[in-house]
Scaffold this motif. Structure first.
Motif, PDB file in Angstrom:
ATOM      1  N   PHE A  51      -2.440  -9.223  -0.133  1.00 55.04           N
ATOM      2  CA  PHE A  51      -3.772  -9.581   0.445  1.00 55.04           C
ATOM      3  C   PHE A  51      -4.003  -9.003   1.719  1.00 55.04           C
ATOM      4  O   PHE A  51      -3.237  -8.462   2.443  1.00 55.04           O
ATOM      5  CB  PHE A  51      -3.847 -11.201   0.745  1.00 55.04           C
ATOM      6  CG  PHE A  51      -3.823 -11.999  -0.702  1.00 55.04           C
ATOM      7  CD1 PHE A  51      -4.955 -11.946  -1.546  1.00 55.04           C
ATOM      8  CD2 PHE A  51      -2.551 -12.474  -1.079  1.00 55.04           C
ATOM      9  CE1 PHE A  51      -4.825 -12.810  -2.563  1.00 55.04           C
ATOM     10  CE2 PHE A  51      -2.484 -13.345  -2.417  1.00 55.04           C
ATOM     11  CZ  PHE A  51      -3.471 -13.449  -2.863  1.00 55.04           C
ATOM     12  N   ASP A  52      -5.401  -8.881   2.137  1.00 55.16           N
ATOM     13  CA  ASP A  52      -5.749  -8.237   3.334  1.00 55.16           C
ATOM     14  C   ASP A  52      -5.039  -8.666   4.547  1.00 55.16           C
ATOM     15  O   ASP A  52      -5.256  -8.152   5.789  1.00 55.16           O
ATOM     16  CB  ASP A  52      -7.290  -8.214   3.361  1.00 55.16           C
ATOM     17  CG  ASP A  52      -7.886  -7.447   2.274  1.00 55.16           C
ATOM     18  OD1 ASP A  52      -7.089  -6.470   1.773  1.00 55.16           O
ATOM     19  OD2 ASP A  52      -8.869  -7.479   2.115  1.00 55.16           O
ATOM     20  N   THR A  71      -3.457   4.107 -13.464  1.00 54.70           N
ATOM     21  CA  THR A  71      -3.059   3.093 -12.782  1.00 54.70           C
ATOM     22  C   THR A  71      -2.196   2.305 -13.813  1.00 54.70           C
ATOM     23  O   THR A  71      -1.945   1.155 -13.432  1.00 54.70           O
ATOM     24  CB  THR A  71      -4.383   2.238 -12.539  1.00 54.70           C
ATOM     25  OG1 THR A  71      -5.240   2.003 -13.683  1.00 54.70           O
ATOM     26  CG2 THR A  71      -5.358   3.144 -11.583  1.00 54.70           C
ATOM     27  N   LYS A 118       0.833  -2.281 -14.508  1.00 58.20           N
ATOM     28  CA  LYS A 118      -0.734  -2.006 -14.184  1.00 58.20           C
ATOM     29  C   LYS A 118      -0.825  -2.003 -12.730  1.00 58.20           C
ATOM     30  O   LYS A 118      -0.869  -3.185 -12.155  1.00 58.20           O
ATOM     31  CB  LYS A 118      -1.703  -2.992 -15.031  1.00 58.20           C
ATOM     32  CG  LYS A 118      -3.231  -2.813 -14.558  1.00 58.20           C
ATOM     33  CD  LYS A 118      -3.822  -1.482 -15.004  1.00 58.20           C
ATOM     34  CE  LYS A 118      -5.402  -1.473 -14.731  1.00 58.20           C
ATOM     35  NZ  LYS A 118      -5.778  -0.328 -15.199  1.00 58.20           N
ATOM     36  N   ASN A 162       0.640  -1.193  -0.117  1.00 52.49           N
ATOM     37  CA  ASN A 162      -0.054  -0.022   0.156  1.00 52.49           C
ATOM     38  C   ASN A 162       0.894   1.114  -0.225  1.00 52.49           C
ATOM     39  O   ASN A 162       1.782   1.573   0.772  1.00 52.49           O
ATOM     40  CB  ASN A 162      -1.004  -0.126   1.272  1.00 52.49           C
ATOM     41  CG  ASN A 162      -1.900   1.228   1.327  1.00 52.49           C
ATOM     42  OD1 ASN A 162      -2.011   1.921   0.269  1.00 52.49           O
ATOM     43  ND2 ASN A 162      -2.506   1.549   2.399  1.00 52.49           N
ATOM     44  N   LYS A 192      -2.760  -2.276  -4.103  1.00 51.39           N
ATOM     45  CA  LYS A 192      -2.536  -3.390  -3.273  1.00 51.39           C
ATOM     46  C   LYS A 192      -1.705  -4.435  -4.169  1.00 51.39           C
ATOM     47  O   LYS A 192      -1.191  -5.354  -3.563  1.00 51.39           O
ATOM     48  CB  LYS A 192      -3.694  -4.073  -3.070  1.00 51.39           C
ATOM     49  CG  LYS A 192      -4.406  -3.417  -1.534  1.00 51.39           C
ATOM     50  CD  LYS A 192      -5.629  -4.370  -1.229  1.00 51.39           C
ATOM     51  CE  LYS A 192      -6.152  -3.436   0.017  1.00 51.39           C
ATOM     52  NZ  LYS A 192      -7.465  -4.317   0.741  1.00 51.39           N
ATOM     53  N   TYR A 251       0.977  -9.034  -5.223  1.00 50.61           N
ATOM     54  CA  TYR A 251      -0.454  -8.718  -4.784  1.00 50.61           C
ATOM     55  C   TYR A 251      -0.315  -8.930  -3.217  1.00 50.61           C
ATOM     56  O   TYR A 251       0.196  -9.887  -2.521  1.00 50.61           O
ATOM     57  CB  TYR A 251      -1.648  -9.531  -5.299  1.00 50.61           C
ATOM     58  CG  TYR A 251      -3.071  -9.069  -5.152  1.00 50.61           C
ATOM     59  CD1 TYR A 251      -3.615  -8.108  -5.737  1.00 50.61           C
ATOM     60  CD2 TYR A 251      -3.684  -9.164  -3.732  1.00 50.61           C
ATOM     61  CE1 TYR A 251      -4.749  -7.278  -5.339  1.00 50.61           C
ATOM     62  CE2 TYR A 251      -4.850  -8.763  -3.426  1.00 50.61           C
ATOM     63  CZ  TYR A 251      -5.280  -7.730  -4.340  1.00 50.61           C
ATOM     64  OH  TYR A 251      -6.580  -7.001  -3.836  1.00 50.61           O
ATOM     65  N   LEU A 259      -3.160  -2.455  -9.306  1.00 49.34           N
ATOM     66  CA  LEU A 259      -4.423  -3.175  -9.426  1.00 49.34           C
ATOM     67  C   LEU A 259      -5.040  -2.842  -7.882  1.00 49.34           C
ATOM     68  O   LEU A 259      -4.237  -2.872  -6.758  1.00 49.34           O
ATOM     69  CB  LEU A 259      -3.885  -4.760  -9.116  1.00 49.34           C
ATOM     70  CG  LEU A 259      -3.329  -5.219 -10.316  1.00 49.34           C
ATOM     71  CD1 LEU A 259      -2.958  -6.753 -10.286  1.00 49.34           C
ATOM     72  CD2 LEU A 259      -4.126  -4.999 -11.794  1.00 49.34           C
ATOM     73  N   ASN A 260      -6.259  -2.742  -7.782  1.00 46.67           N
ATOM     74  CA  ASN A 260      -7.140  -2.669  -6.355  1.00 46.67           C
ATOM     75  C   ASN A 260      -6.566  -1.631  -5.422  1.00 46.67           C
ATOM     76  O   ASN A 260      -6.049  -2.031  -4.484  1.00 46.67           O
ATOM     77  CB  ASN A 260      -6.925  -3.978  -5.880  1.00 46.67           C
ATOM     78  CG  ASN A 260      -8.311  -4.171  -4.756  1.00 46.67           C
ATOM     79  OD1 ASN A 260      -8.853  -3.278  -4.825  1.00 46.67           O
ATOM     80  ND2 ASN A 260      -8.111  -5.394  -4.204  1.00 46.67           N
ATOM     81  N   ASP A 261      -6.214  -0.393  -6.119  1.00 44.48           N
ATOM     82  CA  ASP A 261      -5.989   0.826  -5.151  1.00 44.48           C
ATOM     83  C   ASP A 261      -4.578   0.506  -4.714  1.00 44.48           C
ATOM     84  O   ASP A 261      -4.025   0.969  -3.570  1.00 44.48           O
ATOM     85  CB  ASP A 261      -7.048   0.975  -3.907  1.00 44.48           C
ATOM     86  CG  ASP A 261      -8.130   1.608  -4.464  1.00 44.48           C
ATOM     87  OD1 ASP A 261      -8.454   2.070  -5.352  1.00 44.48           O
ATOM     88  OD2 ASP A 261      -9.228   1.065  -3.753  1.00 44.48           O
TER      89      ASP A 261
END
Length: 847
Positions: free
Chosen positions: A376-377, A254, A287, A33, A293, A374, A289-291
């Motif tokens: 993950f949360d 993005t 690219k 982030n 993340k 990526y 991805l997802n704000d």
């Protein structure tokens, strides 16, 4: 705004003058982030409500880290003022590591070269770049490619076998020894690299292709919201012109891009009548991805390049003092390569072979690589990389003599040695005129080698950052898989020339029973051409690794292991044209363990130590057949390495002092040596070695504009086992010094910049038998430039660079083809000097 989040915003500036820093990274530690500042230094970052640890970094500045508390739905304003990091000690290490650690806080020794330094060396060989690294001996006498690189007394043969080259975390080539081409033939440096890191030790050497001795990693520039465009034009004496380009920026919010490449034409640095010509283009699209993340990046390369490669040649021998000789025309001989030997052809069992020597080292093809990561949360981070590469490749070269005599000969001696009549005549092919009685002859060979290569690589890993007790852990588990295949078709033939720069072809004729006989035709030795190799080697590798990078109080700790299975496939024709092949499969397993630790003695001093037990899979080309279908044994060569030292980082002074110990057991060393009949053969020697050394590096800024720097390596290396030659135990490793170093001074006030450096290489021996001593030498390099602003963000630099300023004639090696049979006596000595002085002029536009 998503529920449970807030915003952190502010401005990032330079602490000295308050100027904004566009492109600075603002991110949450241990996650992906993050964001970058805009053209005015402003940023805005969405964060979960609660307390987060946020870091701000920018290349060339000291990283700042702070804890912030975010309230749901609210915005917290936070400005950062970064101070200059003169030594890049706070740059985050990217080579095969998953925790955002800086150079200074990493429990290993490493060297980084940023884009500004690389920019001045884009046209040079890897040797010119790597010889500045402590512990590395780099030889670049052959030209732009196939540099010989040795690290810490390991008997690598110089082909990056213990120091694999990576681009963006994936090796250029995952398998070693399918043939003898060095890995730097598959790419060239250009303006598109952000930095180069050379790391030694720690768990970083377990990831990817794996190498406990060290990894050379080039990281590409990827686009950002701040566009970067650069054009560099270069000229050099000897007929060189090159144009480089870099363009990177934002496609949309993005999506980002970067593109770089070059085109180059060169008739030098040595005049041969042959040309270095071609180019390369690289690019990537990223690219987000997802704000933020995750990210997906697609990389690509296309290269179509031909490079002249210089080998050793006969030097004047004055009681062990070697120098460039005079030729038949009275001029100094710099090389015996010649464009007159490019049109030969001869029959083989598979058709007519036409000389490929005008192609030199030819590489055509490229790679496509995908990189996905990526966050993950639950704080697991997934990283996946895959690459496909395919190259048409030739490594064509002039050898260093006829394989029997190897030195210039008198005409009468030439005839007598070959059983030719004393009344034979010598005439120049180009003019038909006879040679003078005093003119020397030099018979040489050409070796053409076709080596197409294909590779498929994939790496997958998961890492998780978590706290356990008072320690922070970054646990990584992953797998690496590759399949590499390469041909090796060799053709050898001989020609006769006189002795000078760009030798002229010579014909030999004589009368036999009243009939004119041609010993040569157009200079080609009649009947000398043949195909000598028809092979295909391949290797499949599968590895798994597990590592933990730990932060605990003042300690940074590494521990990790790697297990790998290698399977080699060998296909070799038993006699060219026989249509019968020996086919075999070999396989083995390797296990590596790495441990490292760093103790933060103070903000300015860290102590570190690391240990690794590793392996190296023997070169597939070293494996012979005992009987049809039955190969020699195949087991990994064992490497043990230990290092301990201290790092110091003050405002104006930085230093690294370390000692190391390296052993290598049962190394299968492969050499191309003369077979005594004009051909060459692969000779395998099983050796073990030991090295104890000391490395030191220091850099001091007298002012922010004036920098003094240097490094020194002192090592004691020796053979501890040599099968078949026990008398060589205790000898120095060939071509490696026991002392080497560099001193330099650099000045940069933003308008005028200048630098002068001197690399010193100590005494060495040309072969394992230590029968030929090579004297110490040094290479001085000068670089200076003037920069003027063309606008607010545009600039122009006009620079001049001089390689080998003092025009040293240091000898980097003897004749590898003569090997242990070479001696230092006689009128001539076959060796390879460093390339002579060359002046470059560069014009660089930034906008």
């Amino acid at each position: 705004m998503a529920q449970g989040t807030g915003t952190l915003s502010g401005k990032v500036t330079e602490s000295d003058n308050g100027n904004p820093l566009p492109g600075a990274q603002v991110y949450v530690d241990g996650t992906t982030n993050g964001t970058i500042t805009d053209g005015n230094g402003h940023y805005s970052l969405s964060l979960p409500a609660g307390t987060s640890t946020v870091s701000v970094s920018f290349v060339g500045y000291t990283k700042q880290t702070t804890k912030v508390t975010i309230q749901e739905g609210k915005t917290l304003n936070k400005d950062f003022a970064l101070s200059a990091d003169l030594f890049n000690l706070n740059d985050v290490v990217v080579t095969a590591t998953f925790s955002k650690r800086t150079q200074f806080d990493s429990p290993l020794s490493m060297t980084e070269m940023d884009s500004k330094k690389l920019e001045k060396l884009t046209s040079n060989s890897q040797a010119d770049i790597l010889r500045t690294v402590p512990g590395i001996t780099a030889e670049g006498g052959g030209g732009e490619v196939a540099s010989n690189v040795f690290v810490r007394g390991l008997p690598s043969g110089g082909q990056y076998q213990f120091t694999p080259i990576q681009i963006d975390g994936i090796p250029i080539l995952s398998a070693f020894g399918l043939n003898s081409s060095a890995h730097d033939v598959y790419f060239r440096n250009d303006l598109g690299f952000r930095n180069m890191e050379f790391v030694k030790g720690g768990v970083s050497t377990l990831f990817g292709a794996g190498s406990v001795a060290g990894i050379i990693n080039y990281s590409s520039i990827t686009g950002s919201a701040i566009p970067e465009n650069k054009i560099q034009l270069e000229w050099a004496d000897g007929g060189r012109a090159r144009a480089d380009v870099l363009s990177s920026g934002q496609i949309n919010k993005t999506t980002f891009y970067a593109f770089s490449g070059f085109l180059r034409y060169d008739e030098g640095p040595l005049k041969t009548g042959l040309k270095t010509v071609g180019g390369q283009f690289r690019g990537n699209i990223k690219k987000m991805l997802n704000d933020g993340k995750g990210a997906f990046t697609l990389y690509g390369q296309y290269i179509d390049d031909k490079v002249v490669f210089y080998l050793p040649y006969p030097l004047k021998n004055d009681n062990g003092n070697y120098s460039r000789p005079k030729g038949n025309d009275g001029k100094t001989v710099y090389t015996t390569l010649t464009g007159e030997a490019t049109d030969f052809s001869f029959d083989t069992p598979y058709g007519v072979h036409k000389s490929q020597i005008s192609n030199g080292v030819m590489t055509k093809g490229g790679y496509l690589m995908a990189d996905f990561n990526y966050n993950f949360d639950n704080d697991w981070v997934l990283k996946v990389k895959t690459k496909y590469a395919s190259y048409q490749h030739q490594f064509n070269l002039f050898l260093d003599g006829d394989g029997v005599h190897n030195v210039p000969e008198l005409q009468s001696d030439y005839l007598a040695a070959r059983g030719l009549p004393a009344n034979a005549t010598f005439t120049y092919v180009s003019t038909g005129q006879p040679l003078k009685q005093t003119d020397l002859l030099f018979q040489n060979r050409i070796l053409d080698r076709n080596r197409p290569m294909q590779e498929l690589v994939g790496e997958f890993n998961l890492s998780k950052n978590f706290d356990w007790g008072s320690a922070n852990h970054n646990l990584t588990i992953g797998t690496f898989n590759s399949y590499t295949s390469a041909r090796d078709d060799d053709y050898i033939y001989s020609y006769l020339g006189d002795f000078r720069n760009q030798p002229k072809m010579v014909d030999v004729t004589y009368q036999e029973n009243g009939v004119t006989q041609n010993y040569t035709e157009g200079g080609y030795i009649v009947g000398s051409g043949s195909q000598t190799s028809n092979k295909v080697n391949a290797m499949q590798k599968s590895a798994g690794y597990l590592a933990d990078e730990i932060k605990w109080n003042r300690f940074n700790l590494d521990v990790g292991l790697r297990y790998e299975h290698a399977k080699g496939f060998i296909t070799s024709e038993t006699g060219i044209g026989s249509n019968t092949f020996d086919k075999g499969t070999v396989q083995t397993n390797g296990f590596a363990l790495a441990m490292a630790g760093l103790y933060k003695l103070s903000h300015q001093a860290n102590l570190y130590a690391n240990f690794s037990k590793g392996y190296f899979f023997p070169e597939i080309r070293s494996v012979k057949f005992i009987s049809p279908g039955v190969t020699q044994s195949y087991k990994p060569e064992k490497i043990y390495q230990a290092e301990a030292g201290a790092k110091f980082g003050f405002k104006n002074f930085a230093a690294n002092l370390g000692t190391y110990y390296v052993t290598l057991g049962d190394r299968r060393s492969v050499d191309f040596v003369n077979d005594g009949a004009g051909g060459v053969t692969e000779q395998v020697s099983v050796q073990s070695t030991r090295t104890i050394g000391l490395e030191a590096y220091a850099s001091y800024y007298l002012t922010k504009k004036l920098n003094f720097y240097g490094n020194l390596t002192v090592q004691n290396h020796e053979y501890t086992k040599v099968e078949g030659n026990p008398d060589q135990v205790g000898n120095w490793l060939r071509r490696q010094p026991r002392a080497m170093g560099m001193l330099g001074i650099a000045y940069n006030d933003g308008v005028f910049d200048a630098g002068l450096s001197d690399n010193f290489i100590g005494k060495r021996f040309a072969n394992d038998a230590n029968t030929v001593k090579l004297d110490p030498y040094s290479i001085m390099r000068l670089d200076a430039g003037y920069t003027t602003m063309l606008g607010k963000t545009q600039s122009f630099r006009l620079g001049v660079s001089v390689f080998n300023l003092a025009n040293s004639v240091g000898i980097t090696e003897g004749s590898p083809r003569q090997g242990n049979s070479q001696i230092s006596g006689g009128d001539f000595f076959v060796g390879r000097p460093i390339l002579p002085r060359r002046v470059y002029v560069r014009a660089t536009f930034n906008f």
